[in-house]
Structure formats: C-alpha cells, structure tokens
Scaffold this motif. Sequence first.
Motif, PDB file in Angstrom:
ATOM      1  N   LEU A 166       0.817  -1.222   0.000  1.00  0.00           N
ATOM      2  CA  LEU A 166       0.000   0.000   0.000  1.00  0.00           C
ATOM      3  C   LEU A 166       0.844   1.262   0.000  1.00  0.00           C
ATOM      4  O   LEU A 166       0.358   2.350  -0.304  1.00  0.00           O
ATOM      5  CB  LEU A 166      -0.884   0.020   1.242  1.00  0.00           C
ATOM      6  N   ILE A 167       2.133   1.105   0.358  1.00  0.00           N
ATOM      7  CA  ILE A 167       2.987   2.292   0.526  1.00  0.00           C
ATOM      8  C   ILE A 167       3.104   3.074  -0.783  1.00  0.00           C
ATOM      9  O   ILE A 167       2.925   4.286  -0.815  1.00  0.00           O
ATOM     10  CB  ILE A 167       4.396   1.902   1.045  1.00  0.00           C
ATOM     11  N   LYS A 168       3.380   2.337  -1.864  1.00  0.00           N
ATOM     12  CA  LYS A 168       3.588   3.011  -3.158  1.00  0.00           C
ATOM     13  C   LYS A 168       2.344   3.793  -3.619  1.00  0.00           C
ATOM     14  O   LYS A 168       2.448   4.978  -3.948  1.00  0.00           O
ATOM     15  CB  LYS A 168       4.022   1.953  -4.188  1.00  0.00           C
ATOM     16  N   PRO A 169       1.166   3.172  -3.645  1.00  0.00           N
ATOM     17  CA  PRO A 169      -0.024   3.951  -4.022  1.00  0.00           C
ATOM     18  C   PRO A 169      -0.287   5.135  -3.093  1.00  0.00           C
ATOM     19  O   PRO A 169      -0.730   6.188  -3.553  1.00  0.00           O
ATOM     20  CB  PRO A 169      -1.160   2.936  -3.922  1.00  0.00           C
ATOM     21  N   MET A 170       0.036   4.983  -1.817  1.00  0.00           N
ATOM     22  CA  MET A 170      -0.141   6.101  -0.885  1.00  0.00           C
ATOM     23  C   MET A 170       0.851   7.226  -1.192  1.00  0.00           C
ATOM     24  O   MET A 170       0.537   8.402  -1.078  1.00  0.00           O
ATOM     25  CB  MET A 170       0.045   5.632   0.569  1.00  0.00           C
ATOM     26  N   GLN A 171       2.073   6.827  -1.590  1.00  0.00           N
ATOM     27  CA  GLN A 171       3.063   7.843  -1.983  1.00  0.00           C
ATOM     28  C   GLN A 171       2.543   8.610  -3.191  1.00  0.00           C
ATOM     29  O   GLN A 171       2.712   9.825  -3.291  1.00  0.00           O
ATOM     30  CB  GLN A 171       4.387   7.180  -2.368  1.00  0.00           C
ATOM     31  N   GLU A 172       1.929   7.887  -4.114  1.00  0.00           N
ATOM     32  CA  GLU A 172       1.408   8.551  -5.315  1.00  0.00           C
ATOM     33  C   GLU A 172       0.285   9.513  -4.971  1.00  0.00           C
ATOM     34  O   GLU A 172       0.222  10.627  -5.488  1.00  0.00           O
ATOM     35  CB  GLU A 172       0.974   7.522  -6.352  1.00  0.00           C
ATOM     36  N   LEU A 173      -0.584   9.080  -4.044  1.00  0.00           N
ATOM     37  CA  LEU A 173      -1.647   9.968  -3.584  1.00  0.00           C
ATOM     38  C   LEU A 173      -1.027  11.191  -2.904  1.00  0.00           C
ATOM     39  O   LEU A 173      -1.470  12.323  -3.098  1.00  0.00           O
ATOM     40  CB  LEU A 173      -2.571   9.208  -2.618  1.00  0.00           C
ATOM     41  N   GLY A 174       0.036  10.963  -2.150  1.00  0.00           N
ATOM     42  CA  GLY A 174       0.746  12.054  -1.478  1.00  0.00           C
ATOM     43  C   GLY A 174       1.344  13.043  -2.481  1.00  0.00           C
ATOM     44  O   GLY A 174       1.288  14.250  -2.290  1.00  0.00           O
ATOM     45  N   LYS A 175       1.897  12.496  -3.563  1.00  0.00           N
ATOM     46  CA  LYS A 175       2.485  13.372  -4.594  1.00  0.00           C
ATOM     47  C   LYS A 175       1.410  14.233  -5.260  1.00  0.00           C
ATOM     48  O   LYS A 175       1.633  15.413  -5.543  1.00  0.00           O
ATOM     49  CB  LYS A 175       3.206  12.532  -5.656  1.00  0.00           C
ATOM     50  N   GLN A 176       0.230  13.619  -5.500  1.00  0.00           N
ATOM     51  CA  GLN A 176      -0.897  14.388  -6.064  1.00  0.00           C
ATOM     52  C   GLN A 176      -1.252  15.542  -5.134  1.00  0.00           C
ATOM     53  O   GLN A 176      -1.602  16.630  -5.576  1.00  0.00           O
ATOM     54  CB  GLN A 176      -2.139  13.508  -6.179  1.00  0.00           C
ATOM     55  N   HIS A 177      -1.179  15.283  -3.837  1.00  0.00           N
ATOM     56  CA  HIS A 177      -1.487  16.316  -2.852  1.00  0.00           C
ATOM     57  C   HIS A 177      -0.449  17.429  -2.882  1.00  0.00           C
ATOM     58  O   HIS A 177      -0.780  18.602  -2.813  1.00  0.00           O
ATOM     59  CB  HIS A 177      -1.590  15.715  -1.449  1.00  0.00           C
ATOM     60  N   GLU A 178       0.818  17.024  -2.972  1.00  0.00           N
ATOM     61  CA  GLU A 178       1.898  18.010  -3.025  1.00  0.00           C
ATOM     62  C   GLU A 178       1.679  18.936  -4.219  1.00  0.00           C
ATOM     63  O   GLU A 178       1.841  20.150  -4.119  1.00  0.00           O
ATOM     64  CB  GLU A 178       3.233  17.276  -3.137  1.00  0.00           C
ATOM     65  N   ALA A 179       1.261  18.351  -5.340  1.00  0.00           N
ATOM     66  CA  ALA A 179       1.023  19.132  -6.549  1.00  0.00           C
ATOM     67  C   ALA A 179      -0.122  20.135  -6.370  1.00  0.00           C
ATOM     68  O   ALA A 179      -0.145  21.186  -7.001  1.00  0.00           O
ATOM     69  CB  ALA A 179       0.725  18.202  -7.725  1.00  0.00           C
ATOM     70  N   LYS A 180      -1.071  19.788  -5.489  1.00  0.00           N
ATOM     71  CA  LYS A 180      -2.196  20.704  -5.212  1.00  0.00           C
ATOM     72  C   LYS A 180      -1.806  21.802  -4.227  1.00  0.00           C
ATOM     73  O   LYS A 180      -2.609  22.683  -3.924  1.00  0.00           O
ATOM     74  CB  LYS A 180      -3.372  19.937  -4.601  1.00  0.00           C
ATOM     75  N   GLY A 181      -0.607  21.679  -3.643  1.00  0.00           N
ATOM     76  CA  GLY A 181      -0.145  22.695  -2.683  1.00  0.00           C
ATOM     77  C   GLY A 181      -0.273  22.250  -1.234  1.00  0.00           C
ATOM     78  O   GLY A 181      -0.109  23.048  -0.317  1.00  0.00           O
ATOM     79  N   VAL A 182      -0.574  20.958  -1.018  1.00  0.00           N
ATOM     80  CA  VAL A 182      -0.686  20.450   0.354  1.00  0.00           C
ATOM     81  C   VAL A 182       0.723  20.252   0.915  1.00  0.00           C
ATOM     82  O   VAL A 182       1.560  19.625   0.281  1.00  0.00           O
ATOM     83  CB  VAL A 182      -1.472  19.114   0.386  1.00  0.00           C
ATOM     84  N   VAL A 183       0.986  20.823   2.101  1.00  0.00           N
ATOM     85  CA  VAL A 183       2.302  20.695   2.749  1.00  0.00           C
ATOM     86  C   VAL A 183       2.154  19.826   4.005  1.00  0.00           C
ATOM     87  O   VAL A 183       1.032  19.642   4.502  1.00  0.00           O
ATOM     88  CB  VAL A 183       2.892  22.088   3.105  1.00  0.00           C
TER      89      VAL A 183
END
Length: 169
Positions: free
Chosen positions: A79-96
């Motif tokens: 699950l780590i990898k898909p969660m990292q990808e979700l995290g990257k999508q968030h970073e792109a939206k400006g989530v810190v």
Amino acid sequence: MENLTSNQVAALKKSLRQLDTEKLAGEFYETLFTRFPQVKPMFPTDMKELGIKLMSVFELVIYSFEEKSHNQFSLQDTLIKPMQELGKQHEAKGVVPEHYTIANNLLLEVLVKQNKATFSAEVETSWKLALEHLTVAMLSRNDDKALLPATEHTLRDTFHSIMKKVLRK
Ligand code: HEM
C-alpha cells in the motif's frame, strides 16, 4: 512509529462500521474551511465526491494492516507506493506536511464529537495510529526503495484496480 495491536485493528474496523461517513466528511470539511480558509481554494466546489473518496481510503487502509510478528500490525508494504502517489498528487495541489497535522487533529476531533458513545480511549488511539501510518506513507519519498517489495509493479497495478473500484474513479 508504533505498530497497531490486533485489538487496535479490531477496534478500528468496528469503529469504521459504526460511522456515518457522510456526516463525518461533511463536518470535517466544513470545519476545515471555517478554521483554515486559506486551504479552501485548493478544493473543488462540489465536495461530495471527495468526502466519499476520503472515507474510502480510510476503509481501504483500515483493512490493510497485516500482521508482522507478535500480534503487531502495520500498513502492508503493497500500500505504501499507491499512498506515496496519492501524497504526490497532494503536493502538486499545494498540500504541505503541516496540513496533514491540521487535518488529522481535526478529523479526530470530529470523530470524537460525532461518536461520543462508542469512542473509547482505545478507539481513539487506534485511529491516531492509523492516521499516522497513512500520513507517513503519503509523505514518504519515492526513492525510499527499502519500503518497496520486489514485485512492486504487479502489486501496484493490482492496487490501482482496487483503487478504481473503491474510489469509483
Ligand atoms: C490522511 C490524509 C489524506 C487522505 C487519505 C486524503 C485522500 C484524498 C483522496 C482519496 C483524494 C482524491 C484523489 C483523486 O481524486 O484521485 C484527495 C484529494 C484532495 N485532497 Fe486529500 N487526503 C488527505 C489529506 C489531505 C490534506 C491534509 C489536504 C489539505 C488540507 C488535502 C487536500 C486535498 C485536495 C485539495 C484534493 C483535490 C481535490 C480535487 O481537486 O479534486 N488532503 N485526498
């Protein structure tokens, strides 16, 4: 980070089944935007779908702790990898990273408020730990190869098809 015990995983599953997830997501976002209006512009105007997606992730995560040893449960490596990808999508939206602290604390606050009768100290600790595991996974770097099993691609593909079903994407 502490792993969950089998009792904590059981408490989480029970708690999730008892929740009114629509009500939870509704009050969560409403309070978030009142207290932290600066994050509002990141979000779409129609929030209904996002609330469903958010709660689907919790469901998926809660059912995705695996027993490592001595009745200690942690998030499955797959699950780590898909969660990292979700995290990257968030970073792109400006989530810190600080936003995760705000969101996690607020989510716990709303959970306690809406589920006073069933929210024991054990349930609260279990949610805290699950959120911590989820946040660490979302914020971990892709180059953290040690986190990934050798079969990364197959598992990742499998997960994406699950995500598509669960998240109705
Ligand atoms: C436990 C942590 C979190 C989880 C599990 C989570 C989950 C999700 C999911 C599943 C989506 C939908 C992605 C998609 O459509 O493919 C999403 C979108 C989004 N999330 Fe989160 N999220 C978390 C934390 C946060 C935080 C802390 C913020 C910022 C305050 C945030 C802001 C957003 C925004 C802005 C979107 C995009 C909405 C859109 O444009 O459609 N999330 N999140």
